[in-house]
Design an enzyme around this catalytic site. Sequence first.
Site, PDB file in Angstrom:
ATOM      1  N   GLU A  88      26.245  38.666 123.216  1.00 32.70           N
ATOM      2  CA  GLU A  88      26.217  40.138 122.834  1.00 32.70           C
ATOM      3  C   GLU A  88      27.873  40.531 123.271  1.00 32.70           C
ATOM      4  OE1 GLU A  88      23.011  42.330 125.054  1.00 32.70           O
ATOM      5  OE2 GLU A  88      21.636  41.202 123.984  1.00 32.70           O
ATOM      6  N   ASP A  90      31.614  53.745 100.725  1.00 30.08           N
ATOM      7  CA  ASP A  90      30.548  52.738 100.650  1.00 30.08           C
ATOM      8  C   ASP A  90      30.660  51.753  99.429  1.00 30.08           C
ATOM      9  OD1 ASP A  90      28.369  50.986 100.729  1.00 30.08           O
ATOM     10  OD2 ASP A  90      26.884  52.683 101.279  1.00 30.08           O
ATOM     11  N   THR A 110      28.058  45.922 102.249  1.00 36.27           N
ATOM     12  CA  THR A 110      27.194  44.551 102.564  1.00 36.27           C
ATOM     13  C   THR A 110      28.353  43.628 102.216  1.00 36.27           C
ATOM     14  OG1 THR A 110      26.557  44.638 100.271  1.00 36.27           O
ATOM     15  CG2 THR A 110      25.197  45.734 101.978  1.00 36.27           C
ATOM     16  N   LYS A 112      25.166  40.827  97.705  1.00 37.46           N
ATOM     17  CA  LYS A 112      25.746  41.344  96.432  1.00 37.46           C
ATOM     18  C   LYS A 112      26.901  40.778  95.795  1.00 37.46           C
ATOM     19  CE  LYS A 112      23.878  46.205  97.502  1.00 37.46           C
ATOM     20  NZ  LYS A 112      23.986  46.608  99.048  1.00 37.46           N
ATOM     21  N   ARG A 134      23.243  37.820 103.524  1.00 35.84           N
ATOM     22  CA  ARG A 134      22.864  39.154 103.897  1.00 35.84           C
ATOM     23  C   ARG A 134      23.213  39.865 104.914  1.00 35.84           C
ATOM     24  NH1 ARG A 134      19.210  39.988  99.611  1.00 35.84           N
ATOM     25  NH2 ARG A 134      19.523  41.996 100.119  1.00 35.84           N
TER      26      ARG A 134
HETATM   27  N1  DSN Z   1      19.055  48.127  97.476  1.00 32.93           N
HETATM   28  C1  DSN Z   1      20.561  48.221  96.851  1.00 32.93           C
HETATM   29  C2  DSN Z   1      20.600  48.221  95.270  1.00 32.93           C
HETATM   30  O1  DSN Z   1      19.623  47.750  94.757  1.00 32.93           O
HETATM   31  O2  DSN Z   1      21.391  49.144  95.189  1.00 32.93           O
HETATM   32  C3  DSN Z   1      21.244  49.075  97.652  1.00 32.93           C
HETATM   33  O3  DSN Z   1      21.196  48.833  98.808  1.00 32.93           O
END
Ligand code: DSN
Length: 432
Positions: A56, A200, A226, A229, A235
């Site tokens: 932490e 974002d 994120t 992706k 993740r």
């Molecule tokens: N759930 C994601 C998407 O599929 O676009 C976004 O966070």
Amino acid sequence: MERYPTLKTQDPEIYSLINRQTEFESSTLKMIASESFASLAVLEACGSTLTNKYAEGYAGARYYEGNDIVDEIELLAIGRAKKIFGCEHVNVQPCSGSPANQAVYRAILKPGDKVMGLPVPEGGHLTHGWKVNFSGKDYVQVPYAPEPTTGLIDMNHVREIALRERPKMIWAGTTAYPRQLDYAAFAEIAREIDAYLVADIAHINGLIIAGVHPDPVPFCDVVSSTSHKMLRGPRSGFILSKIGDRYQSRYFPESKLNLAQRIDRAVFPGLQGGPHLHIIAAMAVAFKEADSDAFRSYGRQIVANAKHLAKSLQEKGIAIASGGTDTHLLLLDFRKEEFTGKDFSNAMAKSGIIANFNMVPGDQRSPFVTSGVRLGTPALTSMGMKEPEMELVANWISRIRQNINNIDSEAPKIRAEIAELCGKHKIPGIRP
Ligand code: DSN
């Protein structure tokens, strides 16, 4: 390659379920726009012993002893992110995109403040002020949207809404918009009304790294993302920001903390406890992988594949929202068809193409069935697929459309052809 030999003997049920999912993803086309394939190195870091450590706090200022080595890991992740995104400050502790965005709200808004963002049905994200999310309950969403006729975001319209409503923060970010965002125009609008501008980039970070999408960092106060992706990391989430706050004297006159410090405090101790060091290590690995010509070429090919797929589908008479794509995704537009987006994505899944039904601009159907299907190319590009494979995908989608009322007899044939194509390709983290 035998995966997870210890798990196989110790917990055969979980082992078998993981293997079944892996086999499923290896024999079907992963076209969910927010998915790709993490490398074996990323997966190994995720599964490392770092999961055992509590740390932490932040590097050099932890609430536990024994953190000298993990400090190095977190600083390495931060340094690599700074290098690839060219930003002043990075926080790598948010557990995913939504917690990252929650920290952004905590750092720069007060409950009840207005925030401008795209509603989910218009291609935004839950955390951009949507009514069922904390961001729509604790803050007031000022919506904007792609124009129903063109499918494009009209920056003149965005400006009109912003001047009328004067939100304190503007989100420039999407989850189902196939075109580039004009961050310079967003920044000009934000400056006119003294609003923070937050991008974002969860969906498009790889395109920014590859130089095939405008870079928001010079224009924005904060950029959230994120790391899974198209970035192909674990993740998780991270936040890039300026250090100083250009509105400090206006909105935070009493605070001794600058923007970067407020973000760090919002993540920990504001919202989270111990950082997930195994995941932060895996993010560092992903950032290193992304800082390469191979990754930049992957980013360029993602867009080339999406454009080629859109064009091939249009040639077969399938409408594409906004008339095409500049990014990793496209929206099949079935507003004029009798079947719904949900019918079509179900038929695609039966046939081995995994995507999701999605609203399209001007959609009159309910969000529970929609008139569209969102398709993305990052995962297929990670498998080494290029324009010739996009032709095959377009052919299969066209066959699904022709056989939509008879899909149960056509789907197994398509599925077998897709499994054969997948079998010829590498899959990062699964099949070298
Ligand atoms: N759930 C994601 C998407 O599929 O676009 C976004 O966070």
